[in-house]
Design an enzyme around this catalytic site. Structure first.
Site, PDB file in Angstrom:
ATOM      1  N   GLU A 111     -11.751  -8.585  -7.744  1.00  0.00           N
ATOM      2  CA  GLU A 111     -10.420  -8.689  -7.132  1.00  0.00           C
ATOM      3  C   GLU A 111     -10.072 -10.112  -6.724  1.00  0.00           C
ATOM      4  O   GLU A 111      -8.939 -10.395  -6.385  1.00  0.00           O
ATOM      5  CB  GLU A 111     -10.341  -7.818  -5.870  1.00  0.00           C
ATOM      6  CG  GLU A 111     -10.536  -6.350  -6.140  1.00  0.00           C
ATOM      7  CD  GLU A 111     -10.237  -5.512  -4.919  1.00  0.00           C
ATOM      8  OE1 GLU A 111      -9.139  -4.959  -4.839  1.00  0.00           O
ATOM      9  OE2 GLU A 111     -11.115  -5.419  -4.041  1.00  0.00           O
ATOM     10  N   CYS A 162      -8.753  -0.657 -12.371  1.00  0.00           N
ATOM     11  CA  CYS A 162      -8.249   0.379 -11.466  1.00  0.00           C
ATOM     12  C   CYS A 162      -7.018  -0.074 -10.698  1.00  0.00           C
ATOM     13  O   CYS A 162      -6.596   0.582  -9.759  1.00  0.00           O
ATOM     14  CB  CYS A 162      -9.334   0.865 -10.515  1.00  0.00           C
ATOM     15  SG  CYS A 162      -9.938  -0.414  -9.433  1.00  0.00           S
ATOM     16  N   ASP A 206      -4.946  -6.871  -6.395  1.00  0.00           N
ATOM     17  CA  ASP A 206      -5.373  -8.021  -5.602  1.00  0.00           C
ATOM     18  C   ASP A 206      -5.665  -9.219  -6.487  1.00  0.00           C
ATOM     19  O   ASP A 206      -5.355 -10.348  -6.117  1.00  0.00           O
ATOM     20  CB  ASP A 206      -6.609  -7.666  -4.768  1.00  0.00           C
ATOM     21  CG  ASP A 206      -6.205  -6.996  -3.472  1.00  0.00           C
ATOM     22  OD1 ASP A 206      -5.273  -7.503  -2.821  1.00  0.00           O
ATOM     23  OD2 ASP A 206      -6.800  -5.961  -3.124  1.00  0.00           O
ATOM     24  N   HIS A 250       0.794  -1.208   0.000  1.00  0.00           N
ATOM     25  CA  HIS A 250       0.000   0.000   0.000  1.00  0.00           C
ATOM     26  C   HIS A 250       0.833   1.268   0.000  1.00  0.00           C
ATOM     27  O   HIS A 250       0.534   2.238  -0.679  1.00  0.00           O
ATOM     28  CB  HIS A 250      -0.950  -0.036   1.204  1.00  0.00           C
ATOM     29  CG  HIS A 250      -2.205   0.679   0.923  1.00  0.00           C
ATOM     30  ND1 HIS A 250      -2.540   1.833   1.559  1.00  0.00           N
ATOM     31  CD2 HIS A 250      -3.171   0.448   0.023  1.00  0.00           C
ATOM     32  CE1 HIS A 250      -3.676   2.258   1.076  1.00  0.00           C
ATOM     33  NE2 HIS A 250      -4.088   1.434   0.148  1.00  0.00           N
TER      34      HIS A 250
HETATM   35  C1  PEP Z   1      -6.506  -3.507  -6.476  1.00  0.00           C
HETATM   36  O1  PEP Z   1      -6.510  -4.430  -5.667  1.00  0.00           O
HETATM   37  O2  PEP Z   1      -6.147  -3.618  -7.667  1.00  0.00           O
HETATM   38  C2  PEP Z   1      -6.944  -2.172  -6.058  1.00  0.00           C
HETATM   39  C3  PEP Z   1      -7.085  -1.210  -6.926  1.00  0.00           C
HETATM   40  O3  PEP Z   1      -7.155  -1.989  -4.735  1.00  0.00           O
HETATM   41  P1  PEP Z   1      -5.991  -1.765  -3.637  1.00  0.00           P
HETATM   42  O4  PEP Z   1      -4.688  -1.694  -4.349  1.00  0.00           O
HETATM   43  O5  PEP Z   1      -6.320  -0.510  -2.918  1.00  0.00           O
HETATM   44  O6  PEP Z   1      -6.148  -2.986  -2.790  1.00  0.00           O
HETATM   45 MG    MG Z   2      -7.602  -4.207  -3.807  1.00  0.00          MG
END
Ligand code: PEP
Ligand code: MG
Length: 755
Positions: free
Chosen positions: A604, A675, A628, A363
């Site tokens: 995801e 995303c 994910d 993150h």
């Molecule tokens: C993902 O998992 O691709 C996503 C956009 O969410 P995060 O990276 O915040 O888990």
């Molecule tokens: Mg995610």
């Protein structure tokens, strides 16, 4: 045997440096196995060769001087074969290489085992004996076990710089390179600033005391507070503890006495260290002494000393909350830098970030990319404490941190930084052009946001709205859940900032590696645990407040879209939709004039891929979270540096899953977007366009690069690429092939590798 092993490991772990650890190990192993010799050879990668680093039984003058080439002698043989070599008579082996300096003539029996860490040979551990005999199975097993422990010690020494001799390099005007993983692109030159979590004793660096008397006073105040705390604890425990345990409190108080620990700490301050560093040194020394004791009871007292140290440190740090002085251009260093730690440093001072933990998709790396800060994660061999306050270069393209750079190297990086600026300035021209191919095929380019500062940066780059607003970020930087009104105000800024473009707000996605300090979740396996929608459906009070705040914030703008993270079953989507509808009715009853927003789910987890159609029938849009999804499809923890090489979004399983999702969504007439980080990679973006995705949402810093890639090619080119890679069955080959194709297509500068 187990007891001997445990003792050796404990002693070695509490050694103050690598040399002491190696000497101790050689000594103890020889003693435990009753051999005449125990030697440790470590790999010197620069030459490359195995250097005798410690020995009990060979001539002491040979240590540090004798070395063997990788293919030389029995040591080389152990390294090459990566397995134990057990010989009754070493002299008669054709590989035997006689080293006169070691004085090894009389030893016949030889047992060597490789020291291996993460698949790489770091060295060889050898025992030798005068008498010709084969070592038995239990002896081989013992040495293999010890060697596994040694590998951890050596790996740790590498990771903390015990092997890289920074000072030696500095003396010889040589640069020291520390490699890691590229976390966020870009290069920077700046001053290392070590950030360390509060109350973590081992993380405290040595720093010069600015004002010795002031530091002594701070320490004495903190010790006094710790004494009061211990006394109070003792009082409280009077009725519940036996006499023996109660006596312990007196022992603690005596330890904190001026003549004991506290006195030693003051001495260290007078020698020039700041209070926190002096505390760490003294506590570590005493912990080590206790841990080396034979007696079990005394050994356990080490934990008490550590606890006292932590208490004093906590006091010292909370009494000492002066605004730190950050240099102009900071390269933030830390084992782990959490989002709140990052937020404490003024943004304009942060030039780059380097951490020893984490990987590309953790993150912190995502937040750093969102903020456009060059970052290296999973850094190996960087002695962070020694790099504090020195000039460093960070290469976020190739994942390197450089200390003691030569003037030529520095100049090279100054040029790279300049070129990157020019490249970005050159991309500006695409800002207001539509994101479409040369032959007019359009795809929406949006941004991922989470911070207020993202709004301005995104608008400057011509984003067509927000494909993912990570609402957990404003939750993470607080020390309690934000109220409905606080949330409304934050969300309003996002919605207003991008109106009339849509803003896709993801409902709270905590769990996994995203923690709220005020809502701790303790799980064995957090990535398969209570995260995302699973958590918020169990806490409708949190979910409803958030959705109500979003709806209220959208009044008069109507550009809100709500997105649900980590959905695995259609029931979760239905339940969440039901709650959102209820929240909408509530706020409408309260007089808020807002229409029911589109609701979508994130794909995801693999289950959602194979139920994409069922989800598309129920919700308004699908958005694939490839970070994910890649982790769950490949069973590769996105934060685990050890398996980072296996994390590959070009893996055929990921690419085919992505094709399936968009096809299923379109069958139901619903849009599908991406995303995850993949959307911001110019090569991946071409493939995703060819798959038919309707929108790509990425970090603002990548947006113009992706747009430039799209605008310079035809859809046919992207489709050809896609067909070619879908026919391949090896993710690494696909990644290299894409890299080559991007360069051939003249997009090399968009996927730059510096240096
Ligand atoms: C993902 O998992 O691709 C996503 C956009 O969410 P995060 O990276 O915040 O888990
Ligand atoms: Mg995610």
């Amino acid at each position: 045997m187990l007891d001997t092993l445990r003792r050796i490991v404990q002693e070695v772990n509490s050694a103050s440096d690598l040399r002491e650890a190696l000497n101790l190990m050689a000594h103890r192993v020889r003693e435990a196995m009753g051999t005449e010799v125990c030697s440790i050879y470590l790999l010197d990668e620069a030459e490359p060769k195995y250097v005798l680093m410690a020995s009990e039984g060979l001539k002491p003058e040979a240590v540090g001087h004798v070395s063997l080439k990788l293919s030389e002698g029995l040591v080389g043989q152990v390294g090459l074969r990566e397995e134990p070599v057990n010989l009754e008579d070493a002299f008669s082996h054709p590989r035997f290489h006689y080293l006169a300096e070691t004085g090894e003539d009389p030893f016949h029996a030889f047992l060597g085992v490789p020291v291996i860490h993460q698949g790489l040979v770091f060295g060889v551990l050898v025992v030798q004996q005068r008498e010709a005999r084969r070592f038995d199975e239990s002896e081989v097993a013992f040495l293999v076990t010890i060697s596994a422990q040694l590998s951890a010690v050596v790996a740790h020494a590498r990771a903390t710089g015990g092997l890289h001799n920074l000072e030696e390099n500095r003396e010889h005007n040589r640069a020291s390179f520390f490699t890691g993983l590229a976390g966020a692109p870009g290069a920077a030159i700046g001053t290392g600033v070590l950030l360390f979590p509060p109350a973590e004793l081992n993380a405290v660096p040595d720093r010069p005391a600015d004002d010795v008397e002031d530091e002594v006073q701070r320490l004495e105040a903190a010790v006094e507070q710790a004494r009061t705390e211990i006394r109070d604890l003792g009082e409280r425990a009077r009725d519940s503890l036996g006499v023996e345990e109660q006596a312990l409190f007196d022992v603690y108080l005596r330890m904190l006495d001026q003549h004991a620990l506290a006195g030693e700490m003051v001495e260290r301050i007078r020698d020039g260290n700041w209070a926190q560093g002096a505390l760490r040194q003294v506590i570590q020394d005493h912990v080590g002494t206790f841990e080396r004791m034979e007696d079990n009871y005394l050994r356990e007292r080490a934990a008490d000393v550590r606890d006292l140290g932590r208490r004093i440190l906590a006091r010292l740090q909370s009494n000492n909350r002066r605004e730190p002085d950050y240099p102009e251009s900071c390269i933030l260093l830390g084992d782990e830098i959490t989002t709140p730690m990052l937020m404490e440093v003024p943004r304009e001072r942060i030039a780059a970030i380097a951490t020893t933990r984490g990987s590309r998709n953790s993150h912190m790396a995502i937040v750093a990319r969102a903020m456009g800060i060059p970052t290296v994660v999973g850094l190996q061999g960087a002695p962070l404490k020694k790099l504090d306050d020195s000039e460093l270069i960070l290469d976020g393209f190739r994942g390197r941190l450089i200390a003691n750079a030569t003037p030529e190297l520095r100049q090279q990086f100054e040029d790279i930084i300049e070129e990157e600026k020019t490249l970005l300035a050159g991309l500006e021209k695409w800002r207001d052009d539509p994101s479409e191919t040369l032959d007019g095929v359009r795809i929406q380019l949006q941004v991922n946001t989470g911070l207020m500062t993202d709004i301005q940066r995104s608008r400057e780059r011509g984003a067509e709205g927000v494909g993912l607003y990570r609402t957990e970020i404003p939750f993470m930087v607080r020390d309690r859940f934000p109220s409905e009104e606080e949330q409304r105000a934050i969300y309003r800024e996002q919605l207003e900032g991008f109106a009339p473009h849509p803003v896709t707000m993801r409902t709270l996605d905590v769990g996994g590696d995203k923690e709220l300090s005020y809502f701790p979740i303790d799980e064995e396996n957090p990535f398969l645990g209570w995260r995302g929608i699973r958590l918020t459906l169990d806490h409708p009070e949190i979910f409803m407040v958030q959705v109500r705040a979003m709806l209220k914030a959208a009044e008069g703008l109507d550009n809100l879209r709500i997105m649900l993270p980590m959905v695995t079953t259609v029931f979760e989507a239905e339940e969440a939709q039901h709650l959102i509808h209820r929240a909408w009715l509530e706020v409408r009853d309260e007089g808020v004039d807002v229409s029911m927003p589109p609701v979508g789910v994130m794909v995801e987890v693999p289950a959602a891929v194979w139920q994409a159609r069922a989800f598309a029938q129920r919700v308004d849009f699908l958005s694939v979270g490839t970070n994910d999804l890649t982790q769950y499809l490949l069973a590769v923890d996105r934060n685990n540096q050890q398996v980072a090489e296996l994390y590959n979004a070009y893996h055929p399983a990921v690419l085919h899953a992505l094709v399936h999702v968009v096809e299923q969504a379109h069958e139901e007439g619903k849009p599908a977007g991406i995303c995850g980080e993949m959307a911001g990679d110019p090569g991946c973006a071409l493939l995703l366009l060819a798959m038919g995705y309707d929108s790509l949402s990425m970090n603002a810093s990548q947006l113009l690069k992706v747009k430039a890639a799209l605008r310079q090619h035809r859809i046919l080119f992207a489709r050809q690429l896609l067909n070619e890679v879908l026919a391949m069955d090896n993710g690494q080959v696909i990644a290299s092939y894409m890299d080559l194709q991007m360069r051939k297509a003249g997009l090399g500068d968009l996927i730059r590798q510096a240096g």
